[in-house]
Design a protein around this motif. Structure first.
Motif, PDB file in Angstrom:
ATOM      1  N   GLU A 110      -9.781   4.804   5.520  1.00 28.41           N
ATOM      2  CA  GLU A 110      -9.523   4.249   4.197  1.00 28.41           C
ATOM      3  C   GLU A 110      -8.251   3.394   4.183  1.00 28.41           C
ATOM      4  OE1 GLU A 110     -12.110   7.798   3.794  1.00 28.41           O
ATOM      5  OE2 GLU A 110     -10.261   7.345   4.891  1.00 28.41           O
ATOM      6  N   LEU A 135      -3.103   5.960  -1.444  1.00 30.76           N
ATOM      7  CA  LEU A 135      -4.032   6.671  -0.581  1.00 30.76           C
ATOM      8  C   LEU A 135      -3.421   7.977  -0.103  1.00 30.76           C
ATOM      9  CD1 LEU A 135      -5.114   3.633   1.627  1.00 30.76           C
ATOM     10  CD2 LEU A 135      -6.198   4.451  -0.467  1.00 30.76           C
ATOM     11  N   ILE A 194       0.863  -1.180   0.000  1.00 25.68           N
ATOM     12  CA  ILE A 194       0.000   0.000   0.000  1.00 25.68           C
ATOM     13  C   ILE A 194       0.899   1.229   0.000  1.00 25.68           C
ATOM     14  CG2 ILE A 194      -1.739   1.308   1.312  1.00 25.68           C
ATOM     15  CD1 ILE A 194      -2.552  -1.400   2.597  1.00 25.68           C
ATOM     16  N   HIS A 203      -5.953  -6.076   1.649  1.00 33.91           N
ATOM     17  CA  HIS A 203      -4.716  -6.806   1.345  1.00 33.91           C
ATOM     18  C   HIS A 203      -4.623  -8.092   2.160  1.00 33.91           C
ATOM     19  CE1 HIS A 203      -0.259  -7.534   1.484  1.00 33.91           C
ATOM     20  NE2 HIS A 203      -0.492  -7.488   0.193  1.00 33.91           N
ATOM     21  N   PRO A 245      -2.672   0.087  -3.850  1.00 38.77           N
ATOM     22  CA  PRO A 245      -3.475   1.306  -3.933  1.00 38.77           C
ATOM     23  C   PRO A 245      -2.674   2.498  -3.429  1.00 38.77           C
ATOM     24  CG  PRO A 245      -4.117   0.025  -2.011  1.00 38.77           C
ATOM     25  CD  PRO A 245      -3.121  -0.804  -2.762  1.00 38.77           C
ATOM     26  N   GLU A 285      -9.088   0.093   5.723  1.00 36.06           N
ATOM     27  CA  GLU A 285      -9.825  -0.726   4.760  1.00 36.06           C
ATOM     28  C   GLU A 285      -8.885  -1.362   3.746  1.00 36.06           C
ATOM     29  OE1 GLU A 285     -12.853   1.571   2.908  1.00 36.06           O
ATOM     30  OE2 GLU A 285     -13.934   1.972   4.782  1.00 36.06           O
ATOM     31  N   ALA A 286      -7.881  -0.596   3.292  1.00 37.39           N
ATOM     32  CA  ALA A 286      -6.919  -1.128   2.334  1.00 37.39           C
ATOM     33  C   ALA A 286      -6.082  -2.243   2.961  1.00 37.39           C
ATOM     34  CB  ALA A 286      -6.013  -0.007   1.827  1.00 37.39           C
TER      35      ALA A 286
END
Length: 334
Positions: free
Chosen positions: A255, A243, A189, A263, A241, A258-259
C-alpha cells in the motif's frame, strides 16, 4: 586522483568498490569532487528519490529495508543513502549500513551508503545530494534516503527527495511528537509504523485531525492536554494519505508503494514535479555561489583579518552589520 571518466565507467559497469571510491571523493569535497560531479551531472535525472524521515524509534531503517526488498522483487535497482549521527571520535557514521539492513546488504542490485552528518543540520549530510546524484548517474532508478532521525528540524529532505515519507509510531512519548510543524508540513505521505502496537489508532486519529481542513487536534504534551491547530491541505491539491505499516512483517508495504506511485503520477500530471526540480536546482546554485563567495572572501581578505573582526564582534566593539560593510569595502578597494 584517478581519471573521473575511468572511475565512472567502472562504477556504471557494476564495480561496487569503484562506486564507493567515487562517492568518497564526492564526500571529501574540493577540486576533485567538483571534477567528478561535473562529469556525472549529464548522466543524472533518471532516478526517483524517496525520502524517509521521522523521529528516532519510529522504525525508519526497517521500513527502508522492507521497501528496498519490495522494489527488488519488482526488478528495480535500489540505492540507499542512510544518514547517521557522527561519531565524536572518528567523525564517521555511528551505525554501519550492513548492521542496519541485513536483508538487502548482500543483494548485487542494492547499494547502501552510510553517511555521517558531521555537524550538518536538517537531517542530511553536506554531500548527500552529490551521493544521490552519483547513484542516479550509475543507473540506480530507485533511491531511498533515510534521514538521521532528529525530529522537526529534518526539513532538508524536502529539497532532496521527490516524495517525502514521514514515519511516526505509537508509544514514542508525547503525542505532540506526531505533529511537529516543520516535519509534518513536508510530508507527502504519512506512515504510522509499528501499527500492531497499542495506540496506533490514536496516532492515526491525531494525524487525520491535523490534516482535516486545518482542524484542531487534542494532544498530550508533558502530561497536559492541549488543543493545537492543524495543517491545512496543500495549495497544490495533494493531501498526504495516512497509512499503517508493520515493517518487520512487511505489512502495509504494498500500500505504501502504491501511494508513492500515486504521488509520483500526481507530480508529473500537475507539473509540481518539474517545479520541485527547478527549485532544487535554484537552491543548489544559490548554496554553491555562497560557498564560493565566502571562500573568495577568505582568500582575498585573509584569515587574520576575519579573526580580528570576530574578536571585535565578541567584545561588542562593532556590530555584525558594520563588520559586513567593512568586509565589502575592503573587497571593493582590494
Amino acid at each position: 586522483m584517478q581519471d573521473p571518466v575511468s572511475l565512472f565507467e567502472r562504477a556504471r559497469a557494476g564495480d561496487r568498490r569503484t562506486l564507493a571510491r567515487l562517492i568518497t571523493l564526492l564526500e571529501e569535497g574540493g577540486e576533485a569532487a567538483a571534477r567528478v560531479g561535473a562529469y556525472l551531472f549529464p548522466y543524472t535525472g533518471q532516478a526517483y528519490v524517496i525520502g524517509i524521515t521521522g523521529p528516532p524509534g519510529s522504525g525508519k531503517s526497517t521500513l527502508v529495508n522492507a521497501l528496498a526488498r519490495a522494489y527488488r522483487e519488482r526488478g528495480e535497482t535500489v540505492g540507499i543513502v542512510a544518514v547517521d549521527p557522527s561519531s565524536p571520535f572518528t567523525g564517521g557514521a555511528l551505525l554501519g549500513d550492513r548492521v542496519r539492513m541485513q536483508d538487502v546488504a548482500g543483494d548485487p542490485g542494492v547499494f547502501i551508503r552510510s553517511m555521517a552528518t558531521r555537524g550538518s543540520l536538517g537531517g542530511l549530510a553536506r554531500a548527500t545530494g552529490e551521493v544521490v546524484r552519483a547513484l542516479d548517474a550509475v543507473g540506480f532508478r530507485c533511491i531511498l534516503v533515510e534521514t538521521v532521525g532528529a525530529g522537526q528540524v529534518e526539513v532538508d529532505i524536502a529539497r532532496a527527495a521527490d516524495t517525502v515519507v514521514v514515519v511516526q509510531a505509537p508509544g514514542l512519548g508525547d503525542d505532540i511528537q506526531a505533529i511537529k510543524a516543520g516535519i509534518l508540513e513536508i510530508a507527502d505521505i504519512l506512515v504510522v509504523n509499528k501499527a500492531d502496537r497499542e495506540g496506533a489508532a490514536a496516532t492515526v486519529h491525531i494525524l487525520r485531525s491535523m490534516l482535516s481542513l486545518g482542524g484542531p487536534a487534542l494532544i498530550r504534551h508533558h502530561g497536559q492536554q492541549m488543543v493545537v491547530q492543524g495543517v491545512a491541505p496543500t495549495a497544490s491539491g495533494w493531501t498526504p494519505p495516512i497509512l499503517q505499516t508493520v515493517a518487520t512483517a512487511g505489512k502495509g508495504i504494498p500500500e505504501l508503494m502504491e501511494a508513492i506511485e500515486a504521488h509520483r503520477a500526481y507530480l508529473e500530471r500537475s507539473g509540481e514535479g518539474e517545479s520541485r526540480r527547478r527549485r532544487r536546482m535554484a537552491e543548489e546554485l544559490s548554496q554553491r555561489v555562497r560557498e564560493r563567495l565566502w571562500a573568495d572572501v577568505v582568500r582575498r581578505v585573509g584569515r587574520a583579518r576575519l579573526d580580528g573582526l570576530v574578536e571585535q564582534l565578541a567584545r561588542r566593539e562593532i556590530d555584525p552589520y558594520t563588520a559586513v560593510e567593512r568586509l565589502l569595502a575592503e573587497l571593493r578597494n582590494g
